[in-house]
Design an enzyme around this catalytic site. Structure first.
Site, PDB file in Angstrom:
ATOM      1  N   ARG A  64      17.484   4.037 -28.248  1.00  0.00           N
ATOM      2  CA  ARG A  64      17.701   3.443 -26.926  1.00  0.00           C
ATOM      3  C   ARG A  64      18.167   1.989 -27.009  1.00  0.00           C
ATOM      4  O   ARG A  64      19.077   1.593 -26.284  1.00  0.00           O
ATOM      5  CB  ARG A  64      16.387   3.529 -26.120  1.00  0.00           C
ATOM      6  CG  ARG A  64      16.450   2.910 -24.733  1.00  0.00           C
ATOM      7  CD  ARG A  64      15.124   3.084 -23.996  1.00  0.00           C
ATOM      8  NE  ARG A  64      15.007   4.463 -23.489  1.00  0.00           N
ATOM      9  CZ  ARG A  64      15.523   4.825 -22.302  1.00  0.00           C
ATOM     10  NH1 ARG A  64      16.198   3.949 -21.591  1.00  0.00           N
ATOM     11  NH2 ARG A  64      15.373   6.047 -21.849  1.00  0.00           N
ATOM     12  N   ARG A  90      19.611   5.656 -15.796  1.00  0.00           N
ATOM     13  CA  ARG A  90      18.943   5.177 -17.016  1.00  0.00           C
ATOM     14  C   ARG A  90      18.199   3.883 -16.706  1.00  0.00           C
ATOM     15  O   ARG A  90      18.658   3.099 -15.879  1.00  0.00           O
ATOM     16  CB  ARG A  90      19.980   4.878 -18.114  1.00  0.00           C
ATOM     17  CG  ARG A  90      20.795   6.058 -18.539  1.00  0.00           C
ATOM     18  CD  ARG A  90      20.044   6.991 -19.453  1.00  0.00           C
ATOM     19  NE  ARG A  90      20.859   8.182 -19.733  1.00  0.00           N
ATOM     20  CZ  ARG A  90      20.371   9.290 -20.267  1.00  0.00           C
ATOM     21  NH1 ARG A  90      19.093   9.360 -20.561  1.00  0.00           N
ATOM     22  NH2 ARG A  90      21.126  10.332 -20.487  1.00  0.00           N
ATOM     23  N   ASN A 106      19.777  -2.523  -7.623  1.00  0.00           N
ATOM     24  CA  ASN A 106      19.579  -1.083  -7.717  1.00  0.00           C
ATOM     25  C   ASN A 106      19.431  -0.521  -6.311  1.00  0.00           C
ATOM     26  O   ASN A 106      18.936  -1.195  -5.408  1.00  0.00           O
ATOM     27  CB  ASN A 106      18.310  -0.787  -8.535  1.00  0.00           C
ATOM     28  CG  ASN A 106      18.141   0.703  -8.769  1.00  0.00           C
ATOM     29  OD1 ASN A 106      19.102   1.466  -8.700  1.00  0.00           O
ATOM     30  ND2 ASN A 106      16.907   1.129  -9.015  1.00  0.00           N
ATOM     31  N   THR A 107      19.908   0.709  -6.134  1.00  0.00           N
ATOM     32  CA  THR A 107      19.722   1.391  -4.842  1.00  0.00           C
ATOM     33  C   THR A 107      18.757   2.539  -5.088  1.00  0.00           C
ATOM     34  O   THR A 107      18.776   3.165  -6.154  1.00  0.00           O
ATOM     35  CB  THR A 107      21.062   1.993  -4.328  1.00  0.00           C
ATOM     36  OG1 THR A 107      21.482   3.016  -5.256  1.00  0.00           O
ATOM     37  CG2 THR A 107      22.138   0.939  -4.208  1.00  0.00           C
ATOM     38  N   HIS A 108      17.881   2.780  -4.118  1.00  0.00           N
ATOM     39  CA  HIS A 108      16.923   3.874  -4.277  1.00  0.00           C
ATOM     40  C   HIS A 108      16.813   4.625  -2.950  1.00  0.00           C
ATOM     41  O   HIS A 108      16.643   3.987  -1.901  1.00  0.00           O
ATOM     42  CB  HIS A 108      15.559   3.344  -4.712  1.00  0.00           C
ATOM     43  CG  HIS A 108      14.562   4.423  -4.971  1.00  0.00           C
ATOM     44  ND1 HIS A 108      14.654   5.282  -6.041  1.00  0.00           N
ATOM     45  CD2 HIS A 108      13.465   4.804  -4.269  1.00  0.00           C
ATOM     46  CE1 HIS A 108      13.651   6.155  -5.992  1.00  0.00           C
ATOM     47  NE2 HIS A 108      12.914   5.886  -4.936  1.00  0.00           N
ATOM     48  N   ASP A 140      14.099  -4.863 -12.042  1.00  0.00           N
ATOM     49  CA  ASP A 140      13.477  -5.538 -13.197  1.00  0.00           C
ATOM     50  C   ASP A 140      13.214  -4.442 -14.232  1.00  0.00           C
ATOM     51  O   ASP A 140      13.746  -3.338 -14.139  1.00  0.00           O
ATOM     52  CB  ASP A 140      12.199  -6.284 -12.764  1.00  0.00           C
ATOM     53  CG  ASP A 140      11.144  -5.346 -12.210  1.00  0.00           C
ATOM     54  OD1 ASP A 140      10.205  -5.835 -11.570  1.00  0.00           O
ATOM     55  OD2 ASP A 140      11.262  -4.111 -12.415  1.00  0.00           O
ATOM     56  N   ALA A 141      12.378  -4.701 -15.213  1.00  0.00           N
ATOM     57  CA  ALA A 141      12.258  -3.760 -16.341  1.00  0.00           C
ATOM     58  C   ALA A 141      11.453  -2.515 -15.969  1.00  0.00           C
ATOM     59  O   ALA A 141      11.349  -1.574 -16.748  1.00  0.00           O
ATOM     60  CB  ALA A 141      11.614  -4.464 -17.528  1.00  0.00           C
ATOM     61  N   ASP A 144      12.181   1.308 -10.521  1.00  0.00           N
ATOM     62  CA  ASP A 144      12.282   1.048  -9.070  1.00  0.00           C
ATOM     63  C   ASP A 144      11.294  -0.004  -8.604  1.00  0.00           C
ATOM     64  O   ASP A 144      10.727   0.083  -7.506  1.00  0.00           O
ATOM     65  CB  ASP A 144      12.090   2.365  -8.304  1.00  0.00           C
ATOM     66  CG  ASP A 144      13.245   3.324  -8.620  1.00  0.00           C
ATOM     67  OD1 ASP A 144      12.990   4.529  -8.735  1.00  0.00           O
ATOM     68  OD2 ASP A 144      14.383   2.842  -8.789  1.00  0.00           O
TER      69      ASP A 144
HETATM   70  C1  GRF Z   1      21.814   7.729  -4.612  1.00  0.00           C
HETATM   71  O1  GRF Z   1      20.996   8.167  -3.537  1.00  0.00           O
HETATM   72  C2  GRF Z   1      21.014   6.781  -5.478  1.00  0.00           C
HETATM   73  O2  GRF Z   1      20.141   5.918  -4.770  1.00  0.00           O
HETATM   74  C3  GRF Z   1      20.226   7.761  -6.314  1.00  0.00           C
HETATM   75  O3  GRF Z   1      21.151   8.765  -6.642  1.00  0.00           O
HETATM   76  C4  GRF Z   1      22.116   8.857  -5.588  1.00  0.00           C
HETATM   77  C5  GRF Z   1      23.475   8.675  -6.205  1.00  0.00           C
HETATM   78  O4  GRF Z   1      24.377   9.366  -5.459  1.00  0.00           O
HETATM   79  N1  GRF Z   1      19.667   7.123  -7.488  1.00  0.00           N
HETATM   80  P1  GRF Z   1      25.965   9.213  -5.812  1.00  0.00           P
HETATM   81  O5  GRF Z   1      26.111   9.467  -7.301  1.00  0.00           O
HETATM   82  O6  GRF Z   1      26.339   7.816  -5.430  1.00  0.00           O
HETATM   83  O7  GRF Z   1      26.628  10.266  -4.965  1.00  0.00           O
END
Ligand code: GRF
Length: 203
Positions: A64, A90, A106-108, A140-141, A144
């Site tokens: 890794r 990842r 990051n988006t969640h 961060d590390a 989420d």
């Molecule tokens: C998004 O909802 C993101 O937050 C999550 O996986 C999805 C990615 O969708 N981790 P895409 O690959 O942008 O269609």
């Protein structure tokens, strides 16, 4: 403001960013799109749009830390102000975060701290919540974790499946990511064309 976007999947959120840049509503430069595996939809979308792409295939590295170092170098080559994980599955290590301090977004697809991890939509649905949503944070590390920049609610509808709910969440996610990047671009601009020392006010 220059960004590099990292993807692992279809890249629909990336497409939202590309469309917003193309129509002038998001004043940032998409310097490159990178993936942790070959053949992602996100890299295909960028290739089709003539945007530089790279792949740092996780399976080709003995361990890794070597993969993390290769990813860090590949991203740094584009000198981004921010790196955006948009469906990138990842976890990066501290040396990556040290290279882009407070600059890794990051988006969640859930309202953190609820339902972190790779199955946020499934877990929220299984828990029976009536409202879930999406979160933009400075990664961060952890998984989420990190300071939350923006969140938006999404109602869970009767009969929702994980897929139908996730597709609705992604609509909000794209809107929120674009708005957050636009805020950062404005504060970067006012900071004299470099990434600001402070993050924009929470949305
Ligand atoms: C998004 O909802 C993101 O937050 C999550 O996986 C999805 C990615 O969708 N981790 P895409 O690959 O942008 O269609």
């Amino acid at each position: 403001m220059r960004i590099v976007v990292l993807v692992s999947g279809s890249g629909s959120n990336l497409q939202g960013v590309m469309d917003a840049i193309a129509d002038g509503s998001l004043p940032v430069t998409l310097a490159a799109v990178g993936a942790d595996r070959p053949g992602t939809g996100g890299v295909r979308r960028a290739d089709d749009a003539g945007i530089p792409t790279f792949e740092v295939d996780f399976r080709r590295y003995p361990e890794r830390s070597a993969w993390n170092r290769a990813l860090t170098d590949a991203v740094a080559a584009y000198a981004p102000d921010y790196v955006v994980s948009s469906g990138f599955m990842r976890i990066v290590d501290q040396q990556f975060l040290d290279r882009f301090p407070q600059r890794y977004l990051n988006t969640h697809p859930a309202l953190l701290p609820s339902f972190p991890g790779a199955h946020g939509v499934r877990d929220a649905l299984a828990h029976g919540v009536k409202v879930t949503g999406c979160t933009i944070m400075i990664a961060d590390a952890g998984i989420d974790t990190g300071p939350i920049l923006a969140q938006a609610p999404v109602a869970v509808l009767p009969g929702d499946t994980e897929q139908s709910l996730h597709e609705r969440i992604k609509i909000e996610e794209r809107r929120l990511l674009i708005a957050t990047l636009a805020d950062l671009a404005r504060s970067t601009e006012s900071a004299g064309d470099r990434a600001p020392d402070r993050l924009p006010e929470r949305r």
